[in-house]
Design a protein around this motif. Structure first.
Motif, PDB file in Angstrom:
ATOM      1  N   LEU A 139       0.785   5.253   1.074  1.00  0.00           N
ATOM      2  CA  LEU A 139       0.088   6.315   1.801  1.00  0.00           C
ATOM      3  C   LEU A 139       0.685   7.649   1.381  1.00  0.00           C
ATOM      4  O   LEU A 139       1.903   7.834   1.424  1.00  0.00           O
TER       5      LEU A 139
ATOM      6  N   VAL B 181      -3.548  10.317   3.622  1.00  0.00           N
ATOM      7  CA  VAL B 181      -3.491  10.372   5.084  1.00  0.00           C
ATOM      8  C   VAL B 181      -3.575  11.842   5.477  1.00  0.00           C
ATOM      9  O   VAL B 181      -2.739  12.642   5.068  1.00  0.00           O
TER      10      VAL B 181
ATOM     11  N   ILE C   2       0.851  -1.181   0.000  1.00  0.00           N
ATOM     12  CA  ILE C   2       0.000   0.000   0.000  1.00  0.00           C
ATOM     13  C   ILE C   2       0.890   1.235   0.000  1.00  0.00           C
ATOM     14  O   ILE C   2       1.994   1.220   0.560  1.00  0.00           O
TER      15      ILE C   2
ATOM     16  N   TRP D 157      -3.140   4.913  -4.316  1.00  0.00           N
ATOM     17  CA  TRP D 157      -2.667   5.414  -3.028  1.00  0.00           C
ATOM     18  C   TRP D 157      -3.851   5.764  -2.139  1.00  0.00           C
ATOM     19  O   TRP D 157      -4.979   5.917  -2.610  1.00  0.00           O
ATOM     20  N   SER D 158      -3.570   5.902  -0.849  1.00  0.00           N
ATOM     21  CA  SER D 158      -4.560   6.360   0.120  1.00  0.00           C
ATOM     22  C   SER D 158      -4.057   7.640   0.757  1.00  0.00           C
ATOM     23  O   SER D 158      -2.888   7.717   1.156  1.00  0.00           O
TER      24      SER D 158
ATOM     25  N   SER E 103      -6.081   7.979  10.392  1.00  0.00           N
ATOM     26  CA  SER E 103      -6.312   7.968   8.950  1.00  0.00           C
ATOM     27  C   SER E 103      -5.473   6.888   8.277  1.00  0.00           C
ATOM     28  O   SER E 103      -5.950   6.172   7.388  1.00  0.00           O
ATOM     29  N   ALA E 104      -4.220   6.755   8.719  1.00  0.00           N
ATOM     30  CA  ALA E 104      -3.354   5.709   8.161  1.00  0.00           C
ATOM     31  C   ALA E 104      -3.833   4.327   8.571  1.00  0.00           C
ATOM     32  O   ALA E 104      -3.839   3.386   7.762  1.00  0.00           O
TER      33      ALA E 104
ATOM     34  N   ARG F  35      -7.562  -2.821   6.622  1.00  0.00           N
ATOM     35  CA  ARG F  35      -8.240  -3.744   5.705  1.00  0.00           C
ATOM     36  C   ARG F  35      -7.270  -4.764   5.115  1.00  0.00           C
ATOM     37  O   ARG F  35      -7.658  -5.868   4.747  1.00  0.00           O
TER      38      ARG F  35
ATOM     39  N   ASP G 188      -6.853   3.439   9.196  1.00  0.00           N
ATOM     40  CA  ASP G 188      -8.047   3.126   8.411  1.00  0.00           C
ATOM     41  C   ASP G 188      -7.663   2.491   7.078  1.00  0.00           C
ATOM     42  O   ASP G 188      -8.337   1.587   6.580  1.00  0.00           O
ATOM     43  N   ALA G 189      -6.571   2.978   6.496  1.00  0.00           N
ATOM     44  CA  ALA G 189      -6.150   2.483   5.183  1.00  0.00           C
ATOM     45  C   ALA G 189      -5.527   1.097   5.262  1.00  0.00           C
ATOM     46  O   ALA G 189      -5.785   0.241   4.419  1.00  0.00           O
TER      47      ALA G 189
END
Length: 222
Positions: free
Chosen positions: A113, A155, A111, A152-153, A165-166, A172, A168-169
């Motif tokens: 971020l 943050v 992942i 990307w996610s 916030s991180a 999962r 949450d990503a």
């Protein structure tokens, strides 16, 4: 698992990487580590920023440090990646020769971020130029990720909210029902309220406007 953290200067990458590694270790019992940005130590040691011909070696050293950490840990949180070296090579020297190498590294990560521009800029030695460079660097990062077919996610948030916030990503990816090892993460995720962005686009200007509206006094929104 490799968690890559990228973002413009003074957007909290180092603090986030360390806090995320600590929280994941506490919540899962896994062997977690945050690999620091090697460029910081390089600049302190040499007393200057790198020349164009030194960029490739720094990027390779950063990748090697992350890969070495992965041999002895379950989760590696990367406080920057070779892609950031490539981005600054492009921004400062007009050299895009390292972009493909940086993209290839991110394909080996689980992942990515991207730290948002919603915290104040702070001076921190030779590496940082000023708040004016953050928007263009942010735009170059996004372009490189898009060109490389990489997701990307974002943050964002202040203090603990940024860590949340991180989490949450990445939750999962880590939570596996029935293992017992990830119970805290599973319970945390289940307790989160349902929500969605009011806008599904990926335009930075829209995203940044959202942060500005969230943080601005009421009279500034009229």
């Amino acid at each position: 698992m490799k968690i890559a953290i990228v973002g413009a200067e003074s957007t909290g990458k180092t603090v986030l990487a360390q806090a995320l590694a600590q929280e994941l270790a506490r919540s899962t019992g896994m062997r977690c580590i945050a690999v620091p940005e090697l460029l910081r130590g390089w600049c302190e040691r040499e007393g200057r920023t790198p020349r164009p011909d030194e960029q490739a070696a720094i990027a390779a050293e950063q990748a090697a440090a992350i890969d070495a950490a992965a041999l002895t840990h379950d989760v590696v949180v990367c406080d920057t990646t070779p892609l950031m070296t490539a981005i600054y090579s492009e921004y400062i020297f007009g050299d895009r020769s390292l972009i493909e190498q940086g993209q290839a590294f991110h394909r080996r990560c689980d992942i990515t971020l991207l730290t948002a521009l919603d915290i104040d800029w702070e001076f921190d030695g030779l590496q940082r130029e000023g708040p004016h460079v953050r928007p263009p660097i942010d735009a170059l990062i996004r372009r490189a990720l898009i060109e490389g077919g990489l997701g990307w996610s974002i943050v964002s948030g202040q203090g603990r909210a940024r860590l949340d916030s991180a989490l949450d990503a990445v939750t999962r990816l880590l939570a596996r029902p029935g293992t017992g090892l990830f119970t805290r993460l599973e319970n945390r995720q289940a307790a989160l309220p349902d929500w969605r962005w009011q806008c599904d686009c990926d335009v930075p200007e829209c995203e940044h406007l959202s942060f500005q509206r969230h943080n601005a006094p009421d009279e500034d929104l009229r």
